[in-house]
Each structure stands twice: as structure tokens, then as C-alpha cells.
Design an enzyme around this catalytic site. Structure first.
Site, PDB file in Angstrom:
ATOM      1  N   ASP A   9       0.856  -1.194   0.000  1.00  0.00           N
ATOM      2  CA  ASP A   9       0.000   0.000   0.000  1.00  0.00           C
ATOM      3  C   ASP A   9       0.891   1.243   0.000  1.00  0.00           C
ATOM      4  O   ASP A   9       1.801   1.373   0.816  1.00  0.00           O
ATOM      5  CB  ASP A   9      -0.901  -0.011   1.244  1.00  0.00           C
ATOM      6  N   ASP A 103      -3.833   2.507  -5.289  1.00  0.00           N
ATOM      7  CA  ASP A 103      -2.535   2.497  -4.602  1.00  0.00           C
ATOM      8  C   ASP A 103      -2.252   1.240  -3.786  1.00  0.00           C
ATOM      9  O   ASP A 103      -1.396   1.258  -2.920  1.00  0.00           O
ATOM     10  CB  ASP A 103      -2.377   3.749  -3.734  1.00  0.00           C
ATOM     11  N   GLU A 104      -2.964   0.140  -4.048  1.00  0.00           N
ATOM     12  CA  GLU A 104      -2.653  -1.074  -3.285  1.00  0.00           C
ATOM     13  C   GLU A 104      -2.853  -2.333  -4.119  1.00  0.00           C
ATOM     14  O   GLU A 104      -3.669  -2.362  -5.036  1.00  0.00           O
ATOM     15  CB  GLU A 104      -3.483  -1.150  -1.995  1.00  0.00           C
TER      16      GLU A 104
HETATM   17  P1  TTP Z   1      -5.231   5.173   1.205  1.00  0.00           P
HETATM   18  O1  TTP Z   1      -4.225   4.117   0.906  1.00  0.00           O
HETATM   19  O2  TTP Z   1      -6.353   4.857   2.109  1.00  0.00           O
HETATM   20  O3  TTP Z   1      -4.524   6.441   1.849  1.00  0.00           O
HETATM   21  P2  TTP Z   1      -3.139   7.079   1.530  1.00  0.00           P
HETATM   22  O4  TTP Z   1      -2.366   6.313   0.531  1.00  0.00           O
HETATM   23  O5  TTP Z   1      -3.375   8.521   1.189  1.00  0.00           O
HETATM   24  O6  TTP Z   1      -2.439   7.067   2.947  1.00  0.00           O
HETATM   25  P3  TTP Z   1      -1.759   5.862   3.733  1.00  0.00           P
HETATM   26  O7  TTP Z   1      -0.314   6.207   3.837  1.00  0.00           O
HETATM   27  O8  TTP Z   1      -2.430   5.830   5.059  1.00  0.00           O
HETATM   28  O9  TTP Z   1      -2.008   4.642   2.907  1.00  0.00           O
HETATM   29  O10 TTP Z   1      -5.838   5.719  -0.142  1.00  0.00           O
HETATM   30  C1  TTP Z   1      -5.090   5.831  -1.340  1.00  0.00           C
HETATM   31  C2  TTP Z   1      -5.490   7.060  -2.137  1.00  0.00           C
HETATM   32  O11 TTP Z   1      -6.890   7.002  -2.419  1.00  0.00           O
HETATM   33  C3  TTP Z   1      -5.267   8.351  -1.383  1.00  0.00           C
HETATM   34  O12 TTP Z   1      -3.981   8.882  -1.569  1.00  0.00           O
HETATM   35  C4  TTP Z   1      -6.340   9.229  -1.926  1.00  0.00           C
HETATM   36  C5  TTP Z   1      -7.441   8.306  -2.331  1.00  0.00           C
HETATM   37  N1  TTP Z   1      -8.536   8.410  -1.343  1.00  0.00           N
HETATM   38  C6  TTP Z   1      -9.625   9.230  -1.608  1.00  0.00           C
HETATM   39  O13 TTP Z   1      -9.711   9.836  -2.679  1.00  0.00           O
HETATM   40  N2  TTP Z   1     -10.609   9.327  -0.665  1.00  0.00           N
HETATM   41  C7  TTP Z   1     -10.559   8.680   0.548  1.00  0.00           C
HETATM   42  O14 TTP Z   1     -11.471   8.808   1.387  1.00  0.00           O
HETATM   43  C8  TTP Z   1      -9.441   7.830   0.811  1.00  0.00           C
HETATM   44  C9  TTP Z   1      -9.329   7.077   2.106  1.00  0.00           C
HETATM   45  C10 TTP Z   1      -8.472   7.720  -0.167  1.00  0.00           C
HETATM   46 MG    MG Z   2      -2.230   4.151   0.722  1.00  0.00          MG
END
Ligand code: TTP
Ligand code: MG
Length: 354
Positions: A9, A103-104
């Protein structure tokens, strides 16, 4: 050999992409979501999170919490491009990777792990490759169950690598809401019962857990006891599920039947509660002649009992044959989505306890 799964992730993905494009942003709080004052934050980098900004927070609130923040509009094409680059790197480690979101991804690293001295070294190599080739940081979780791998990738964010060797030891100290599925609605129920961590739930009797928290509570319990180990996610458009086994020694009909039954059990796990209408068995004899038999059920069914009853019926319908058997297989098709019911969990639990 148990399947080994890695969950990767990206760390604060959207803002990381923005920082990569404009390195002047590094070290400053960055919030991606809106140019004006409308809408919510999609993501905030770790600097902005120190101010209490989090995703899904209304932009107006985020501006209050972090007035010096850099607020940027969403540039989706940029993130999609970076996402492709990341997935390209990851696909070298597992060409069959399963991308869950922008992103995962989950990777089947069962074989790959044999090329490293440890699971930790493998996870670090994946993380390093992504970082070196894309300039973006990710976190990696590795476990024999994909649910644990996902919880693990979140465990040491950002830039963390977590290997789960022992489900119980890993999950026990964690707040129960770290288990996917335990969300806003069910969390108060656990808190009312004095349960804060997974370990608190483990001190309860299995049947009390079922009575109070139903399928979900039991799921958490089984996950922590290592009784559930889900492999790679299965593509939504998958049309059939099958299991087959070739043996080194050719089998008698009786031995083949035993193997067929164990394949039915594995298949039931693969299905994860889905319904099916068609069951097919396959038998290959020592001389390589292969035959299949199938049955289409009058209505959708699911569960181990239906799979094994129908598979065995098909197996017994084969003409008696003196030839030895070298392969048996079972397949379900014509599928429909469905979740495991509590009854199925209990039946499986009874099986596990037996
Ligand atoms: P996530 O992997 O949940 O968050 P992140 O990558 O920003 O942070 P972390 O380091 O905790 O993993 O989500 C991935 C992307 O998806 C994030 O950069 C933006 C998008 N996203 C949204 O558009 N709306 C949301 O509510 C969430 C949770 C994520
Ligand atoms: Mg993320």
C-alpha cells in the site's frame, strides 16, 4: 506449502505524487482534495496529519486545522500514471498480482520467498524496488492470509515492513477496528462489552462471541486463531472455481475418492460463500484418457455438503474401471455472489474442532 501473500500500500499516495512532481513541497503539509473551499480532503501527507488533517475531512475544516497547508486540486491522470508505474514494478515480483485500488495490490509471493533469506528481506526488496524505480514510498505486509497481510501493511506506516508469523501474537494487542469489516456500526457493540483489542475478544468463549457478535465476531476470532487463511483475492469476473490434483503414484478408485473429498474442501474455501449451479468432476486415468462429468442443479447451492455430495455422486456414476487414476478434479461454475452464513461458519468450525 501454505500460500504467502504480500499486501503493498502506497504511503499517502496522492500527496506523494504531488511531492514527486514538485519537490519544493517536501517537508510542508500537503492536502490534496480541492482548490477552493468545497469538498473533502482525499489525502494528507504525514506533515499535514500532524495537524489533525485526515482523508474525508471537509476542506474548510482542514484549512482551519492547518492554515499553512498547501491545498491542491486532484490531478487524477497523474496518480493513474504513477499507479501504473508502481504496478509495473510490482508485477515483476508477481505477474498475477491483484490490484485492489489505485494504490494497493496483493502479490502471491509463495515462490518468490524461496529466493530470499527471509520474508523480511523479501518485503524490503519489494519496497526498495518501488522506491528506487518510482521515487514513491510504500508499506508492505506479509502473511499467510491476505486479511492479515493487509492489516500488516498498515501496521508500520509510512515506509514500514511487517511480517506476520503468528496471527494470534500479531492481532491480540491491536484495536479491534483494525480488522477490516469492524467499522463504525459494529465498533460500539464491542466497546459496550468491554472489548477494545482483538485479545479481549480472544478471552471470550467462542459461543458467547457468536451469541453477542454473530458472524463478524466469529470471523475476527477465527482470524486470530489462524483458522481462516484466505489466499489471493479472486477476480470479480471469475467464471469458475476448480481444484485438481495429479498424483505421483496412480490411485485406486478408493484413494481417488478421498483426494476428491479433500479437493472439495479446498474448493469450498476458495468459493468464500459464493453460490454455484454447476459442478464438474474430472478423472484422468493412468493411460491419460480423461473424462469429465457434470451436473446442473435445479437451483443455486453453496457449502461443503452440496459440493461433496454432488461430486461424489458424479464420481460413483462413472462405470467401474480397472485402470488406475492419476488425476482428479472438481469444479464449480455458474456462480453467484454470496457471503458465508453463520450456519456455514458453525459447520466449518465443527469440522475444524473434530
Ligand atoms: P489510502 O491508501 O487509504 O490512503 P493514503 O495512501 O493517502 O495514505 P496511507 O499512507 O495511510 O495509505 O488511499 C489511497 C489514495 O486514495 C489516497 O492517496 C487518496 C485516495 N482516497 C480518496 O480519494 N478518498 C478517501 O477517502 C481515501 C481514504 C483515499
Ligand atoms: Mg495508501
Amino acid at each position: 506449502m501454505a500460500t504467502l501473500i504480500a499486501h503493498v500500500d502506497m504511503d499517502c499516495f496522492f500527496s506523494a505524487c504531488e511531492e514527486k512532481r514538485d519537490p519544493a513541497l517536501k517537508g510542508r503539509p500537503v492536502i490534496v482534495g480541492a482548490a477552493g473551499n468545497r469538498g473533502v480532503a482525499c489525502t494528507a501527507n504525514y506533515k499535514a496529519r500532524e495537524f489533525g488533517v485526515h482523508s474525508a475531512m471537509p476542506i474548510t475544516k482542514a484549512r482551519e486545522a492547518c492554515p499553512e497547508g498547501v491545498f491542491l486540486p486532484v490531478d487524477f491522470p497523474l496518480y493513474a500514471l504513477e499507479s501504473r508505474r508502481v504496478m509495473d514494478v510490482l508485477s515483476r515480483f508477481d505477474p498475477g498480482l491483484y490490484q485492489v485500488s489505485i494504490d494497493e495490490a496483493y502479490l502471491d509471493v509463495t515462490r518468490l520467498s524461496g529466493q530470499f533469506t527471509s520474508r523480511d528481506a523479501m518485503a524490503r526488496a519489494i519496497r526498495r524496488a518501488v522506491l528506487e524505480e518510482t521515487g514513491l514510498s510504500c508499506s508492505v505486509g506479509v502473511a499467510e492470509c491476505r486479511v492479515l497481510a493487509k492489516i500488516a501493511s498498515d501496521y508500520r506506516k509510512p515506509g514500514g515492513v511487517t511480517i506476520v508469523e503468528d496471527a494470534k501474537a500479531f492481532l491480540s494487542p491491536l484495536p479491534i477496528e483494525k480488522v477490516p469489516g469492524v467499522g463504525r456500526r459494529s465498533l460500539p457493540l464491542y466497546h459496550e462489552a468491554g472489548i477494545g483489542t482483538v485479545g479481549d475478544l480472544l478471552s471470550w468463549d467462542r459461543f458467547r462471541v457468536i451469541e453477542r457478535f454473530g458472524t463478524q465476531g466469529l470471523y475476527v476470532l477465527q482470524l486470530a486463531l489462524g483458522e481462516i487463511s484466505y489466499g489471493m483475492p479472486i477476480a470479480k469476473d471469475q467464471k469458475a472455481f476448480g481444484r485438481e490434483r495429479t498424483t505421483h503414484q496412480d490411485l485406486t478408485a478408493r484413494e481417488a475418492r478421498t483426494i476428491l473429498l479433500s479437493l472439495c474442501r479446498r474448493l469450498e474455501e476458495d468459493l468464500e460463500g459464493r453460490y454455484f449451479r454447476k459442478i464438474t468432476i474430472k478423472v484422468r486415468y493412468a493411460d491419460f484418457t480423461t473424462i469429465t462429468r457434470d451436473v446442473t442443479l435445479p437451483s443455486y447451492e453453496r457449502g461443503m455438503r452440496s459440493i461433496s455430495r454432488n461430486a461424489l455422486r458424479l464420481f460413483f456414476s462413472l462405470p467401474s474401471d480397472p485402470r488406475r487414476i492419476r488425476l482428479v478434479g472438481v469444479r464449480t461454475s455458474v456462480l453467484m455472489e454470496g457471503q458465508r452464513t453463520l450456519r456455514e461458519y458453525l459447520l466449518r468450525t465443527a469440522d475444524l474442532a473434530a
